[in-house]
Design a protein around this motif. Structure first.
Motif, PDB file in Angstrom:
ATOM      1  N   TRP A 185     -39.066  -3.963 136.679  1.00  0.00           N
ATOM      2  CA  TRP A 185     -39.480  -3.404 138.240  1.00  0.00           C
ATOM      3  C   TRP A 185     -38.957  -2.302 139.180  1.00  0.00           C
ATOM      4  O   TRP A 185     -39.135  -1.238 139.962  1.00  0.00           O
ATOM      5  N   HIS A 189     -35.111  -3.330 142.976  1.00  0.00           N
ATOM      6  CA  HIS A 189     -35.579  -4.546 142.604  1.00  0.00           C
ATOM      7  C   HIS A 189     -34.888  -5.602 142.317  1.00  0.00           C
ATOM      8  O   HIS A 189     -35.204  -6.789 141.771  1.00  0.00           O
ATOM      9  N   ASP A 192     -34.925  -8.823 143.406  1.00  0.00           N
ATOM     10  CA  ASP A 192     -35.812  -9.351 143.856  1.00  0.00           C
ATOM     11  C   ASP A 192     -36.118 -10.594 142.991  1.00  0.00           C
ATOM     12  O   ASP A 192     -37.320 -10.706 142.382  1.00  0.00           O
ATOM     13  N   TYR A 195     -39.239 -11.903 142.205  1.00  0.00           N
ATOM     14  CA  TYR A 195     -40.853 -11.335 141.754  1.00  0.00           C
ATOM     15  C   TYR A 195     -40.770 -12.295 139.713  1.00  0.00           C
ATOM     16  O   TYR A 195     -42.053 -12.909 139.199  1.00  0.00           O
TER      17      TYR A 195
END
Length: 230
Positions: A185, A189, A192, A195
């Motif tokens: 990503w 990220h 995150d 995800y």
């Protein structure tokens, strides 16, 4: 042909450029392979395991930047971009995408050969890239970006394939969440993790993998994921 003769793969859709590079590189003792488009080049990279890759960006079937992104999902072979695109933005995009050097066309052959020599010296012995990886009936073919389960092809999204390919390259070893997020990503990220959880959940569904008793993808709590050696 000597056993330690470096192999260089040239991916360029211009036949004249490929011929010029083939003659120039062969004269220096290199073994030269060619790909006329992105997909052919990626297949050659997976199957022939070159020591260095020369990549044009303006390819007929896919952009060279995309070739570079796909290649870096599973290979760290040194890449020298050779392109008419001279803007700083294109150079930055290629170098951030994993290219090791960038030369603009038209180019001087002596400088080009010098850059090739430097890259091969820095790379050292060629990394042995695997063309495919298997975990029991689950198989990944990196050349064709193809995943099969018991001989049947499994349709994956780009992100699903990228996560599974990254795990397959480290078969039996844990890959951290942060590493997967950064590589797939991007560095912005790394926090995150949702995800990644969503993509791994979809992968398990498509592979028929029970998270409570996984056959393929194991969650290492608080650390990351591992593809089992079956």
């Amino acid at each position: 042909m000597t056993s330690n003769q470096p192999t260089i793969l040239v991916i360029d859709d211009e036949a004249q450029i490929r011929k010029f590079l083939r003659i120039s590189l062969a004269a220096q003792g290199y073994r030269v392979l060619e790909g006329a488009n992105g997909r052919e080049g990626l297949e050659q990279a997976a199957l022939a395991k070159p020591d260095l890759l020369v990549l044009d960006l303006g390819l007929p079937d896919m952009d060279g930047q995309e070739v570079l992104r796909e290649l870096r999902e599973w290979s760290q072979v040194p890449v020298l971009v050779l392109s008419v695109r001279a803007s700083e933005g294109e150079k930055v995009l290629a170098l951030d995408g994993g290219a090791n050097d960038y030369v603009t066309k038209p180019f001087g052959i002596q400088e080009f050969l010098a850059r090739v020599r430097v890259m091969l010296r820095q790379a050292g012995p060629g990394e042995q890239q695997q063309a495919s990886v298997a975990s029991g009936p689950l198989q990944l073919d990196f050349a064709y970006r193809r995943v099969t389960l018991g001989g049947e092809e499994v349709q994956l999204t780009r992100k699903e394939y990228a996560v599974l390919a990254q795990l397959a390259r480290h078969l039996g070893r844990v890959v951290t969440q942060q590493q997967l997020l950064k590589d797939i990503w991007g560095p912005t990220h790394v926090e995150d993790s949702h995800y990644l959880r969503v993509v791994v959940g979809h992968l398990r569904q498509k592979l028929g993998d029970d998270p409570a008793d996984p056959r393929y993808i194991v969650t290492e709590a608080g650390v990351g994921y591992r593809l089992k050696e079956n």
